[in-house]
Design a protein around this motif. Structure first.
Motif, short mmCIF file in Angstrom:
data_model
loop_
_atom_site.label_atom_id
_atom_site.label_comp_id
_atom_site.label_asym_id
_atom_site.label_seq_id
_atom_site.Cartn_x
_atom_site.Cartn_y
_atom_site.Cartn_z
N HIS A 275 0.82 -1.21 0.00
CA HIS A 275 0.00 0.00 0.00
C HIS A 275 0.85 1.27 0.00
O HIS A 275 0.33 2.37 -0.16
N GLU A 276 2.15 1.12 0.17
CA GLU A 276 3.06 2.27 0.28
C GLU A 276 3.71 2.62 -1.06
O GLU A 276 3.57 1.92 -2.05
N GLY A 310 16.28 -1.19 3.51
CA GLY A 310 16.33 -1.60 2.11
C GLY A 310 16.39 -3.10 1.92
O GLY A 310 15.72 -3.66 1.03
N LYS A 311 17.17 -3.76 2.74
CA LYS A 311 17.33 -5.21 2.61
C LYS A 311 16.00 -5.92 2.87
O LYS A 311 15.63 -6.87 2.17
N TRP A 312 15.25 -5.43 3.86
CA TRP A 312 13.95 -6.02 4.17
C TRP A 312 12.94 -5.72 3.07
O TRP A 312 12.18 -6.60 2.67
N TYR A 313 12.91 -4.47 2.59
CA TYR A 313 11.95 -4.11 1.54
C TYR A 313 12.21 -4.91 0.26
O TYR A 313 11.27 -5.28 -0.45
N ASP A 314 13.46 -5.17 -0.04
CA ASP A 314 13.76 -6.04 -1.19
C ASP A 314 13.20 -7.44 -0.95
O ASP A 314 12.64 -8.07 -1.85
N HIS A 317 9.61 -7.78 -1.65
CA HIS A 317 9.31 -7.48 -3.06
C HIS A 317 8.74 -6.06 -3.26
O HIS A 317 7.81 -5.86 -4.05
N MET A 318 9.34 -5.11 -2.53
CA MET A 318 9.08 -3.70 -2.80
C MET A 318 10.38 -3.14 -3.37
O MET A 318 11.26 -2.71 -2.65
N PRO A 319 10.54 -3.18 -4.71
CA PRO A 319 11.83 -2.90 -5.34
C PRO A 319 12.32 -1.46 -5.14
O PRO A 319 11.52 -0.54 -4.99
N LYS A 320 13.62 -1.36 -5.19
CA LYS A 320 14.27 -0.06 -4.95
C LYS A 320 13.83 0.99 -5.96
O LYS A 320 13.59 2.14 -5.60
#
Length: 392
Positions: A275-276, A310-314, A317-320
């Motif tokens: 949702h972000e 960043g490592k967690w968001y990757d 599957h929330m790509p950079k």
């Protein structure tokens, strides 16, 4: 005979109520000394977030440097700026709590418009705010101060363009959808009031009475109160923060503090963040109003766009590249609407170990790095505005 106590109680209540209505709001105003303000500086209570008097006193007091933010301010972290930057005649003053997105910052700062010129401050912006829906209805109802909104529309020095933009945005919420004043304001009719003078007077009295009542302060308050006043070299503290982060995140490879990781493993924390990071988020409307307001006020603002893990968001599957498009849009709006302001975009720290203490909140090492930038802003230097080189 049994009726008399009830009648007496009713009469007394009526007298008290009438007395409340007739007495001037000035009678209830506290004298906010430096020592009183220090006790509230990291209390993170509603009477600070919604308080016009206390924020006004803080803004006029040269001993306080405001930091407007959100839930990160409530973290009882040993490396919080309020700890690291506590010195003689220098105190951080936190305004914000969970859910304090751009609109709430606009209302709090807008109500202080006349006190902002030349005032140094940091405004923290969380990229997670930029969600599909933006600020929720429940958050609006629980966090917004009608008195602060009224202060903005009553202030003739605030540019009409800002107030019209704000009126249009407020109409997005159910509480305001039938508000005749806001509808008229959008069309150019500036007569009337958001709340009538009698109601505004009553709200101000209630705010002032509540400020006298002792309330439960944040756990951080006790920690800051015990902190001595001395100059600290921050760069050695970054190494200490790295060691602290390592010690407290041994259970996982993402640098997430162990208790939070335990909750993640038990699925007691929401994992998906789909949702972000929405480029069409209503939050961008709020950012435009906030930055335009602060530019017009002449405040000396440092905007800090906070990082994520960043490592967690990757991993989820929330790509950079998707995240960074939102960072880019945030930066563009700030530069356009408040070109004189300083921007510290912390996305470069997304993958720096121990900058985040969980999946979404800055902590440990991140606070030390940010504290360096805040101190630079206070001093009027750019000593740490290059990417730092401290080794893990």
């Amino acid at each position: 005979m049994k009726k008399y106590p009830a009648i007496i109680a009713l009469v007394v209540s009526a007298i008290v109520f009438i007395g409340f209505l007739l007495t001037p709001a000035q009678w209830y105003k506290q004298h906010w000394t430096t020592s009183k303000l220090e006790k509230e500086s990291v209390s993170l209570t509603d009477h600070v977030l919604k308080g016009t008097d206390i924020q006004s006193a803080m803004m006029r007091n040269k001993n306080f440097y405001p930091i407007y933010g959100s839930s990160e301010l409530n973290k009882n972290d040993p490396f919080q700026p309020a700890m690291l930057l506590k010195k003689n005649n220098q105190n951080m003053f936190y305004v914000g709590k969970g859910g304090s997105t751009g609109l709430l910052q606009t209302l709090a700062l807008g109500s202080q418009y006349s006190n902002l010129k030349g005032k140094k401050m940091t405004v923290l912006i969380s990229p997670q705010w930029f969600s599909k829906t933006g600020m929720s209805e429940s958050n609006y109802q629980g966090r917004v101060s009608k008195l602060q909104i009224n202060e903005i529309f009553e202030n003739e020095d605030i540019p009409m363009t800002v107030k019209k933009r704000l009126a249009r945005r407020l109409l997005d919420f159910k509480d305001n959808k039938d508000n005749a004043f806001l509808k008229g304001y959008v069309k150019g009719d500036t007569s009337g009031h958001f709340v009538n003078p009698w109601q505004a007077d009553s709200l101000q009295k209630i705010e002032r009475i509540k400020a006298f009542k002792p309330v439960k302060r944040s756990p951080l308050s006790k920690r800051v109160a015990k902190q001595s006043r001395k100059n600290r070299a921050l760069e050695p503290l970054e190494k200490k923060a790295i060691r602290y982060g390592k010690q407290h995140s041994k259970s996982n490879e993402y640098g997430i503090k162990d208790p939070y990781w335990k909750l993640l493993k038990k699925h007691k924390r929401y994992i998906s963040r789909n949702h972000e990071f929405k480029l069409n988020s209503p939050e961008f409307k709020d950012l435009k109003i906030l930055t335009e307001l602060l530019d017009a006020s002449g405040a000396d603002v440092q905007y800090v766009v906070l990082p994520v893990n960043g490592k967690w968001y990757d991993h989820i599957h929330m790509p950079k590249d998707k995240r960074y498009r939102v960072y880019d849009k945030i930066d563009r709006i700030i530069k356009k609407k408040n070109p004189r302001a300083s921007i510290y975009d912390m996305r470069s720290e997304d993958y720096t170990p121990y900058v985040m203490s969980d999946t979404v909140h800055i902590g440990w090492r991140g606070w030390v790095i940010l504290s360096q930038h805040i101190q630079d802003h206070i001093d009027g230097t750019k000593k740490h505005h290059q990417e730092h080189k401290v080794q893990d």
